[in-house]
Design a protein around this motif. Structure first.
Motif, PDB file in Angstrom:
ATOM      1  N   ALA A 553      24.477  44.481  48.698  1.00 38.46           N
ATOM      2  CA  ALA A 553      25.889  44.736  48.492  1.00 38.46           C
ATOM      3  C   ALA A 553      26.368  43.816  47.380  1.00 38.46           C
ATOM      4  O   ALA A 553      26.134  42.608  47.423  1.00 38.46           O
ATOM      5  N   VAL A 554      27.002  44.388  46.381  1.00 41.18           N
ATOM      6  CA  VAL A 554      27.633  43.621  45.296  1.00 41.18           C
ATOM      7  C   VAL A 554      29.129  43.722  45.546  1.00 41.18           C
ATOM      8  O   VAL A 554      29.713  44.803  45.430  1.00 41.18           O
ATOM      9  N   GLN A 555      29.749  42.612  45.912  1.00 40.67           N
ATOM     10  CA  GLN A 555      31.126  42.609  46.393  1.00 40.67           C
ATOM     11  C   GLN A 555      31.965  41.595  45.620  1.00 40.67           C
ATOM     12  O   GLN A 555      31.449  40.579  45.151  1.00 40.67           O
ATOM     13  N   GLY A 556      33.252  41.873  45.525  1.00 37.79           N
ATOM     14  CA  GLY A 556      34.166  40.941  44.888  1.00 37.79           C
ATOM     15  C   GLY A 556      34.911  41.571  43.728  1.00 37.79           C
ATOM     16  O   GLY A 556      34.578  42.673  43.260  1.00 37.79           O
ATOM     17  N   PRO A 557      35.937  40.904  43.205  1.00 41.67           N
ATOM     18  CA  PRO A 557      36.777  41.466  42.146  1.00 41.67           C
ATOM     19  C   PRO A 557      36.003  41.896  40.900  1.00 41.67           C
ATOM     20  O   PRO A 557      36.431  42.809  40.188  1.00 41.67           O
ATOM     21  N   LEU A 558      34.862  41.245  40.601  1.00 40.26           N
ATOM     22  CA  LEU A 558      34.108  41.565  39.384  1.00 40.26           C
ATOM     23  C   LEU A 558      32.946  42.522  39.645  1.00 40.26           C
ATOM     24  O   LEU A 558      32.148  42.779  38.742  1.00 40.26           O
ATOM     25  N   ARG A 784      42.887  45.059  48.177  1.00 43.25           N
ATOM     26  CA  ARG A 784      41.761  44.483  47.439  1.00 43.25           C
ATOM     27  C   ARG A 784      40.533  45.393  47.503  1.00 43.25           C
ATOM     28  O   ARG A 784      39.797  45.521  46.522  1.00 43.25           O
ATOM     29  N   VAL A 785      40.307  46.015  48.649  1.00 43.54           N
ATOM     30  CA  VAL A 785      39.188  46.960  48.753  1.00 43.54           C
ATOM     31  C   VAL A 785      39.392  48.110  47.769  1.00 43.54           C
ATOM     32  O   VAL A 785      38.429  48.631  47.187  1.00 43.54           O
ATOM     33  N   LYS A 786      40.630  48.502  47.579  1.00 43.00           N
ATOM     34  CA  LYS A 786      40.940  49.587  46.653  1.00 43.00           C
ATOM     35  C   LYS A 786      40.864  49.145  45.194  1.00 43.00           C
ATOM     36  O   LYS A 786      40.990  49.966  44.284  1.00 43.00           O
ATOM     37  N   GLY A 787      40.682  47.848  44.967  1.00 38.67           N
ATOM     38  CA  GLY A 787      40.576  47.343  43.602  1.00 38.67           C
ATOM     39  C   GLY A 787      41.888  46.897  43.016  1.00 38.67           C
ATOM     40  O   GLY A 787      41.978  46.642  41.812  1.00 38.67           O
ATOM     41  N   ASN A 788      42.918  46.763  43.844  1.00 33.63           N
ATOM     42  CA  ASN A 788      44.231  46.338  43.357  1.00 33.63           C
ATOM     43  C   ASN A 788      44.368  44.826  43.537  1.00 33.63           C
ATOM     44  O   ASN A 788      44.636  44.333  44.630  1.00 33.63           O
ATOM     45  N   TYR A 789      44.167  44.087  42.475  1.00 35.37           N
ATOM     46  CA  TYR A 789      44.240  42.625  42.516  1.00 35.37           C
ATOM     47  C   TYR A 789      45.457  42.141  41.735  1.00 35.37           C
ATOM     48  O   TYR A 789      45.368  41.281  40.884  1.00 35.37           O
ATOM     49  N   GLY A 790      46.611  42.695  42.030  1.00 34.65           N
ATOM     50  CA  GLY A 790      47.803  42.322  41.299  1.00 34.65           C
ATOM     51  C   GLY A 790      48.283  40.917  41.596  1.00 34.65           C
ATOM     52  O   GLY A 790      47.930  40.296  42.560  1.00 34.65           O
TER      53      GLY A 790
END
Length: 790
Positions: A553-558, A784-790
């Motif tokens: 699993a590759v996880q995290g904001p990047l 965050r799971v959806k990729g929204n890191y506002g």
């Protein structure tokens, strides 16, 4: 009498069922053959040979050699198919089973190139199909279950076969089992009958195997430093010192694996253990034990040990402290020591390595007046092996109580994570990293929350569900609506028994119209799918592909940025940048000719993330590609400790903590995975779940705990003196700066803001003040799971 596909039955007597002790008819021997592997067995004229395909759609290939080296399918009463390509491929595949068969052929001087093969199940097979043959002469039979590596987007996993031999002459007329084959060429190899003790010398680095031949038999073991004995000093294994230094009731394969003397000198370490349940509390059985029960003069292990060790000048003792392998003792809530039947099955063993020159003694316990040996003392086999042998560390794993034991495996990514840590723990039959040396769980956690992390999730169980009735089968067995699942889509769902209790949670991938992949946490879910297909006559196959699909699993904001840079996807598939939540794509590393992958936008961290599936042979190259791109961006490898922190904060459930087979999905906090209003079809457990939802009793909630003390799973939750629930998981949250927990409580006390107390000690003498809060504790809207890191 003819062999039938269902002739193995659990041991049963007077209403007592023992599934872990399967019974075969007298004269019948059983030999599992792994998918892609092989097995060689000596046969005699008149023996009946049968090959069983447990999972279906697995071809087999059978070869027989006469003692003079001839090979003719007619010796089995079958038509030949020429050169045994399947057997040759299995032997050259580098598997342990292939290496053993190759040695047997070399020893006998048999030439596979001139062998005549019998092809089995060429036209396809159903689970439980069996092919039968008779040996016309003495010889060596070789069975292969051929099959190559499965591509991640394919579903043709090679699976195991079982070879049965019914002997024409019953050599074990009393029904006793023979010891299994040695692990290597033995130095010592002797049988210890119940009521006997046997001493032996072992040099530093050599291995000791203590094997329970029939099952449910205890064996006392003690070892003495030979150097100390030469000086007239007795230094043997001290159970109390061992428990203190190892932090466990008895050592296990891994880091904490040694047995120590009172001088804190390590004497032996345990390398393999297929049973995992032993005793280090009581003495070996003594004369006084039997006298106090009214059996004066009963043979006992302590007296036997005294008699056999006398040759070394070792002083006798009234009772010997010993490591009692396979003895099943336990402590109750009043600190009383109790016992029950051993957990050991036929052929279970422990393998130890001598850390210095030793004098050892082993027994076969004679106790027949209590459950210590299942009321039926039997024999122990003792073997030792040279220091030049190499045995991997292993804790025996069984898919079910009656299943064959399997060695603890290394995932395809094991070597990659071993560059970063030595701290591996056994998890569901595999070695997984607990944390990373020079980083630690906290650093790994923050890497995932702020940048990226890569973790090994290969032990997840994968099962390929194919055939015209595949959709109907999966629809029957899970709570989500498979008719709404598109090709390329993934759905999270629960799988339940008829009473609504959960078997597992997991994801379903739809690879085609009639092609599904179930990925869950345990083997019971896959076995349940197969059982339902067989019992209901559905035209569907369920085949185990866990060993063909390993995944990180590759996880995290990047994570998206990292994978997008290293993968290529065909025009018909979504790119990593396009891939939606709970969708998967077929991809390759680099370009059109790169390593094939399946990449899903799923994870277990509460962050934007992906799971990358590949064949184990490609795992190292896949990891290296991810690492080369991710490490400069701050990515770290991540172990189980950090993963547990991430999933608790994010409200993600875990088997054995948030759910078991007495917990329904609503009580486990995943009621969203049971859409009773929109799912119109019936599924197993639906009626019970409708009743449970209408009359809920318990609910999973979040807790904030005022103190910094982290409770343990199972700690009681109380309102005053009354217990209203229990903790399922807890942690100190780095990102929230609080101690938090998940807990299952009685429904009347689950309102947010309710003040409760977590009980420790006896639940009354120590209390941790807590309050019920919204969960997930962190990112409850899943931004965050959806990729929204506002």
């Amino acid at each position: 009498m003819t062999l039938t596909p269902r002739f193995e039955t659990p041991y049963e007597r007077s209403g007592v069922l023992v599934p872990g002790m399967p019974v075969l008819e007298p004269g019948v021997e059983r030999y599992p053959v792994p998918g892609g592997g092989s097995r060689a067995v000596a046969v005699e004229a008149g023996d009946e040979i049968a090959v069983l395909d447990p999972q279906g759609l697995q071809q087999g290939e059978l070869v027989i050699f006469a003692p003079d080296g001839r090979s003719d399918a007619g010796m089995l009463g079958a038509s030949g198919a020429g050169r045994p390509e399947g057997v040759i491929a299995a032997l050259s595949g580098g598997t342990p089973s292939g290496a053993r068969v190759a040695r047997a052929l070399d020893t006998a001087g048999f030439d596979l190139g001139r062998a005549d093969a019998v092809r089995i199940f060429d036209e396809g097979s159903r689970p439980g199909d069996m092919a039968r043959f008779h040996a016309a002469c003495d010889g060596l039979v070789i069975l292969a279950a051929p099959g190559g590596p499965m591509r991640p987007d394919a579903q043709d996993a090679p699976t195991g076969l079982i070879l049965y031999v019914r002997r024409a002459s019953l050599r074990n007329a009393k029904g006793g089992l023979k010891p299994p084959d040695p692990l290597a060429d033995p130095i010592h190899d002797f049988n210890i009958q119940p009521g006997e003790a046997r001493s032996y010398e072992v040099k530093k680095g050599q291995y000791i195997q203590i094997l329970d031949v029939q099952g449910r038999e205890c064996s006392d073991f003690q070892a003495f430093s030979l150097r100390a004995l030469d000086k007239g000093i007795e230094r043997d294994i001290d159970p109390t010192t061992t428990r203190t230094l190892m932090g466990a009731l008895y050592p296990q394969p891994g880091i904490f694996s040694k047995y120590w003397s009172v001088d804190q000198e390590p004497l032996v370490e345990i390398v393999q253990d297929t049973c995992g349940r032993h005793d280090t509390f009581g003495l070996a059985c003594t004369a006084r034990y039997y006298e106090d029960l009214g059996y004066p003069g009963h043979v006992n292990c302590s007296d036997n040990i005294n008699a056999d060790l006398a040759q070394y000048g070792i002083r006798p003792r009234a009772g010997w402290p010993a490591i009692n392998f396979f003895f099943n003792t336990m402590l109750d809530e009043t600190n009383a020591i109790g016992m029950d039947d051993p957990w050991s099955r036929p052929g279970d063993f422990v393998l130890l390595r001598a850390l210095t020159d030793l004098v050892c003694v082993s027994t076969a316990c004679p106790c027949d007046v209590d459950p210590a040996n299942g009321w039926n003392p039997t024999d122990i086999q003792l073997r030792s092996y040279g220091a030049d042998q190499s045995f991997s560390r292993s804790i025996g794993y069984r898919k079910t109580a009656e299943a064959d034991v399997e060695d603890t495996k290394e995932t395809g990514f094991h070597g990659c994570f071993a560059r970063h840590t030595r701290n591996f723990v056994e998890y569901n039959g595999y070695w997984l990293a607990s944390d990373m040396t020079n980083h630690g769980a906290l650093a790994e956690y923050w890497a995932c929350r702020e940048k990226a992390a890569v973790m090994d999730l290969s032990p997840l169980r994968k099962y390929e569900v194919t055939g015209p009735d595949a959709e109907a089968l999966v629809q029957l067995c899970v709570t989500r609506d498979m008719k709404k699942l598109s090709v390329g889509q993934v759905v999270y769902t629960a799988m339940c028994y008829e009473h609504g209790g959960m078997i597992d949670d997991g994801t379903v991938f739809r690879l085609g119209q009639d092609n599904f992949r179930w990925i869950g946490g345990n083997d019971l879910s896959g076995l349940w799918l197969r059982q339902q297909a067989e019992e209901r006559g559905l035209n569907a196959w369920v085949r185990d592909s866990t060993d063909q699909l390993h995944n990180i699993a590759v996880q995290g904001p990047l994570s998206r940025e990292i994978l997008s840079a290293i993968t290529w996807t065909p025009p018909t598939q979504p790119t990593i940048d396009e891939l939606g939540w709970f969708r998967f794509t077929i991809a390759r590393i680099g370009d059109y000719d790169g390593i094939p992958l399946v990449i899903s936008r799923t994870g277990y961290s509460g962050e934007l993330g992906y799971e990358v599936f590949c064949h184990p042979r490609d795992a190292a190259a896949v990891f290296d590609a991810v690492w080369e791109e991710g490490a400069p961006k701050g990515m770290l490898p991540l172990g189980l400790e950090a993963l547990d922190m991430l999933r608790i904060e994010s409200g993600l459930i875990f088997a054995g903590a948030e759910f078991c087979d007495r917990t329904d999905p609503f009580e486990a906090g995943i009621g969203f995975a049971v859409p009773l209003k929109t799912q119109s079809d019936d599924f197993i457990g639906r009626a019970a779940l409708e009743t449970r939802k209408a009359q809920p009793q318990r609910k999973l909630v979040g807790l904030e705990i005022e103190s910094g003390i982290v409770p343990s799973g199972g700690d009681c939750v109380r309102l005053g003196r009354a217990q209203i629930g229990e903790i399922t998981s807890a942690m100190r949250s780095p990102i929230l700066g609080k101690t938090i927990a998940l807990a299952r409580l009685d429904l009347p006390h689950t309102e947010i803001g309710t003040a409760v107390e977590v009980g420790q000690l006896d639940g009354q003498q120590k209390r941790l003040k807590a309050s019920i809060v919204r969960f997930p504790h962190f990112d409850p809207t899943k931004e965050r799971v959806k990729g929204n890191y506002g």
